[in-house]
Design a protein around this motif. Structure first.
Motif, PDB file in Angstrom:
ATOM      1  N   GLY A  79     -58.744 -30.551 -29.764  1.00  0.00           N
ATOM      2  CA  GLY A  79     -57.852 -30.111 -30.830  1.00  0.00           C
ATOM      3  C   GLY A  79     -56.982 -31.244 -31.352  1.00  0.00           C
ATOM      4  N   PHE A  80     -56.475 -32.077 -30.439  1.00  0.00           N
ATOM      5  CA  PHE A  80     -55.683 -33.232 -30.861  1.00  0.00           C
ATOM      6  C   PHE A  80     -56.542 -34.212 -31.654  1.00  0.00           C
ATOM      7  CE2 PHE A  80     -52.435 -32.028 -27.718  1.00  0.00           C
ATOM      8  CZ  PHE A  80     -51.295 -32.303 -28.453  1.00  0.00           C
ATOM      9  N   ALA A  81     -57.788 -34.405 -31.226  1.00  0.00           N
ATOM     10  CA  ALA A  81     -58.686 -35.289 -31.968  1.00  0.00           C
ATOM     11  C   ALA A  81     -58.904 -34.767 -33.382  1.00  0.00           C
ATOM     12  CB  ALA A  81     -60.015 -35.423 -31.227  1.00  0.00           C
ATOM     13  N   ALA A  82     -59.095 -33.458 -33.511  1.00  0.00           N
ATOM     14  CA  ALA A  82     -59.281 -32.871 -34.836  1.00  0.00           C
ATOM     15  C   ALA A  82     -58.023 -33.012 -35.682  1.00  0.00           C
ATOM     16  CB  ALA A  82     -59.665 -31.397 -34.698  1.00  0.00           C
ATOM     17  N   MET A  83     -56.842 -32.904 -35.034  1.00  0.00           N
ATOM     18  CA  MET A  83     -55.590 -33.007 -35.773  1.00  0.00           C
ATOM     19  C   MET A  83     -55.432 -34.384 -36.411  1.00  0.00           C
ATOM     20  SD  MET A  83     -51.696 -32.336 -34.407  1.00  0.00           S
ATOM     21  CE  MET A  83     -51.724 -33.793 -33.333  1.00  0.00           C
ATOM     22  N   PHE A  84     -55.878 -35.436 -35.713  1.00  0.00           N
ATOM     23  CA  PHE A  84     -55.736 -36.790 -36.231  1.00  0.00           C
ATOM     24  C   PHE A  84     -56.901 -37.195 -37.136  1.00  0.00           C
ATOM     25  CE2 PHE A  84     -52.977 -37.069 -32.445  1.00  0.00           C
ATOM     26  CZ  PHE A  84     -51.829 -37.562 -33.051  1.00  0.00           C
ATOM     27  N   ALA A 124     -56.728 -28.674 -37.775  1.00  0.00           N
ATOM     28  CA  ALA A 124     -55.539 -29.454 -37.431  1.00  0.00           C
ATOM     29  C   ALA A 124     -54.491 -28.602 -36.734  1.00  0.00           C
ATOM     30  CB  ALA A 124     -54.956 -30.097 -38.683  1.00  0.00           C
ATOM     31  N   MET A 125     -54.582 -27.267 -36.890  1.00  0.00           N
ATOM     32  CA  MET A 125     -53.639 -26.361 -36.233  1.00  0.00           C
ATOM     33  C   MET A 125     -54.070 -26.009 -34.817  1.00  0.00           C
ATOM     34  SD  MET A 125     -50.993 -25.604 -38.021  1.00  0.00           S
ATOM     35  CE  MET A 125     -50.471 -24.094 -37.206  1.00  0.00           C
ATOM     36  N   ALA A 126     -55.229 -26.521 -34.389  1.00  0.00           N
ATOM     37  CA  ALA A 126     -55.770 -26.151 -33.074  1.00  0.00           C
ATOM     38  C   ALA A 126     -54.816 -26.470 -31.925  1.00  0.00           C
ATOM     39  CB  ALA A 126     -57.122 -26.827 -32.855  1.00  0.00           C
ATOM     40  N   PRO A 127     -54.185 -27.667 -31.872  1.00  0.00           N
ATOM     41  CA  PRO A 127     -53.296 -27.937 -30.734  1.00  0.00           C
ATOM     42  C   PRO A 127     -52.144 -26.948 -30.630  1.00  0.00           C
ATOM     43  CG  PRO A 127     -53.833 -29.969 -31.876  1.00  0.00           C
ATOM     44  CD  PRO A 127     -54.346 -28.848 -32.727  1.00  0.00           C
TER      45      PRO A 127
END
Length: 228
Positions: free
Chosen positions: A32-37, A45-48
């Protein structure tokens, strides 16, 4: 005389990493953090924040000054604090998951005139649900969810303009509350009362799951002294 072990970062870290489910959860948060960045403009991007709920939504209630926006050192510091808070929330959730999956310890009943006898375990279902009410952190959380749900029901049933009252129980019982909202949404267009019923039942179940996780984690890191 034996004493209950005190809370320590090592115990929390051990609970967060000593089970496959907890490690899988941390891996999902890392994705999730990887997707956010990598894709900051996508819904992923809201996953984390969703994966680390409900603790991740606490900053929503903290007033932030206007100086944070617009770039500069203030915005960088806010971003660092945000990421750090998300990581702490992920660690707490992973530890709660590890505490839920770990088998409860059996404490021997030591009597002076007889041999040690293992205390019979309680019924699994009853013991699991007891974790939601037999300690103060879980009780406080249940009270918060109840207040948020009561505000929602008052706004929907008695107020002429409910507005966005559903946001409070949605945040308080996250992340499973989002599933409750998704299930109740279709009924909103045909049977509004059914939508309210489904949403309320979903919030109750989501809050109960979170309360059990909080209670089990409290037992593990706080020992018997944490129980009220």
């Amino acid at each position: 005389m034996p004493t209950s072990p005190r809370f320590g970062p090592r115990r929390l870290l051990a609970l967060a990493t000593d089970s496959l489910a907890a490690r899988a959860y941390l891996g999902l948060v890392a994705l999730g953090f990887a997707a956010m960045f990598l894709v900051p403009d996508s819904p992923f991007a809201m996953a984390p924040m969703v994966l680390t709920a409900p603790l991740s939504f606490l900053p929503v209630f903290v007033p932030v000054g206007a100086g944070v926006a617009g770039g500069g050192a203030a915005e960088v510091a806010a971003a660092v604090v945000f990421v750090g808070w998300m990581l702490l929330c992920a660690l707490a959730n992973a530890a709660a998951l590890g505490a839920l999956l770990r088998r409860p310890d059996r404490i021997p009943d030591l009597a002076p005139d007889r041999a040690p006898v293992q205390t019979p375990p309680a019924r699994p279902r009853r013991a699991l649900l007891a974790a939601a009410v037999d300690n103060w952190p879980a009780r406080i959380y249940v009270a918060v969810v109840a207040a948020a749900l009561g505000t929602f029901l008052y706004a929907v049933l008695l107020s002429p303009d409910p507005g966005f009252a559903g946001i409070w129980p949605l945040l308080a019982a996250a992340p499973l509350s989002f599933l409750a909202a998704a299930v109740s949404l279709p009924a909103e267009f045909g049977l509004p009362w059914m939508s309210t019923l489904l949403f309320t039942a979903g919030i109750v179940l989501a809050g109960l799951v979170n309360a059990v996780l909080i209670g089990r984690l409290t037992r593990r890191i706080g020992g018997p002294a944490a129980r009220g």
